[in-house]
Design an enzyme around this catalytic site. Structure first.
Site, PDB file in Angstrom:
ATOM      1  CB  CYS A 162     -83.745  28.808  12.592  1.00 36.66           C
ATOM      2  SG  CYS A 162     -84.287  29.492  10.938  1.00 36.66           S
ATOM      3  CG  ASP A 166     -83.543  24.482  13.483  1.00 35.63           C
ATOM      4  OD1 ASP A 166     -84.655  24.432  13.535  1.00 35.63           O
ATOM      5  OD2 ASP A 166     -82.759  25.114  12.730  1.00 35.63           O
ATOM      6  CB  VAL A 191     -62.121  12.881  17.732  1.00 39.35           C
ATOM      7  CG1 VAL A 191     -63.211  12.022  18.004  1.00 39.35           C
ATOM      8  CG2 VAL A 191     -62.215  14.414  18.165  1.00 39.35           C
ATOM      9  CD  GLU A 192     -61.017  14.360  25.206  1.00 45.44           C
ATOM     10  OE1 GLU A 192     -61.703  13.615  26.230  1.00 45.44           O
ATOM     11  OE2 GLU A 192     -61.349  15.338  24.984  1.00 45.44           O
ATOM     12  CB  SER A 193     -65.349  11.330  23.697  1.00 46.59           C
ATOM     13  OG  SER A 193     -64.787  11.158  25.144  1.00 46.59           O
ATOM     14  CD  GLU A 238     -80.220  21.567   4.291  1.00 47.19           C
ATOM     15  OE1 GLU A 238     -81.114  21.242   3.661  1.00 47.19           O
ATOM     16  OE2 GLU A 238     -80.116  22.732   4.894  1.00 47.19           O
TER      17      GLU A 238
END
Length: 155
Positions: free
Chosen positions: A53, A60, A75-77, A95
């Site tokens: 937060c 969070d 994307v390479e993980s 958000e």
């Protein structure tokens, strides 16, 4: 591994890699999509995402589901895992975290389509779910429901 393979430019895979200090410093990596002629969905499920937060510094927690239909790039993980892990000490509202992740992936991968669901656990008694997608999903691709039920208290 061949010197000229699609994997030869990867720096983080196959060795010890430090957790980035922030999402901004995290290095995402990608490889050419060897199945670029096929329209398919890739799903990453992140059930233990954490951030802070920005007001209180309290942790969070969220369950993220990222779906994307790749174009030229995957994307390479491991780099994605390190990028997402860098949010652990990053202060931002739910958000902002969710949309920042989506926007960075779209900018980096230029996928045909991307969707993210951020299912945030309650803080102060209010769960916050954040959803975004880059546009209409391509026709003919199977994109299953994200499988995360809406939050239900005792009601």
């Amino acid at each position: 591994m061949a010197e000229n393979s699609i994997y030869s430019g990867l720096k983080q895979l196959g060795g010890t890699t430090e957790m980035p200090e922030s999402p901004e410093l995290a290095e995402l990596e990608r490889v050419e999509n060897p199945q670029a002629d096929v329209t398919y969905n890739v799903r990453f499920t992140v059930p233990e995402f954490t951030s802070l937060c920005p007001m209180t510094g309290q942790p969070d927690f969220a369950h993220l589901v990222i779906d994307y239909v790749p174009a030229k790039w995957l994307v390479e993980s491991k780099s994605l895992k390190l990028y997402l892990g860098a949010f652990r000490n990053h202060g931002a509202f739910h958000e902002d975290c969710t949309i920042s992740i989506a926007r960075r992936l779209v900018e980096f991968l230029d996928p045909q389509w991307l969707r993210i669901g951020g299912y945030w656990y309650p803080r102060g008694g209010i769960p916050i779910d954040v959803f975004w997608q880059s546009g209409e999903a391509p026709s003919g691709v199977w994109i299953p429901d994200q499988g995360v039920p809406p939050y239900r208290g005792r009601g």
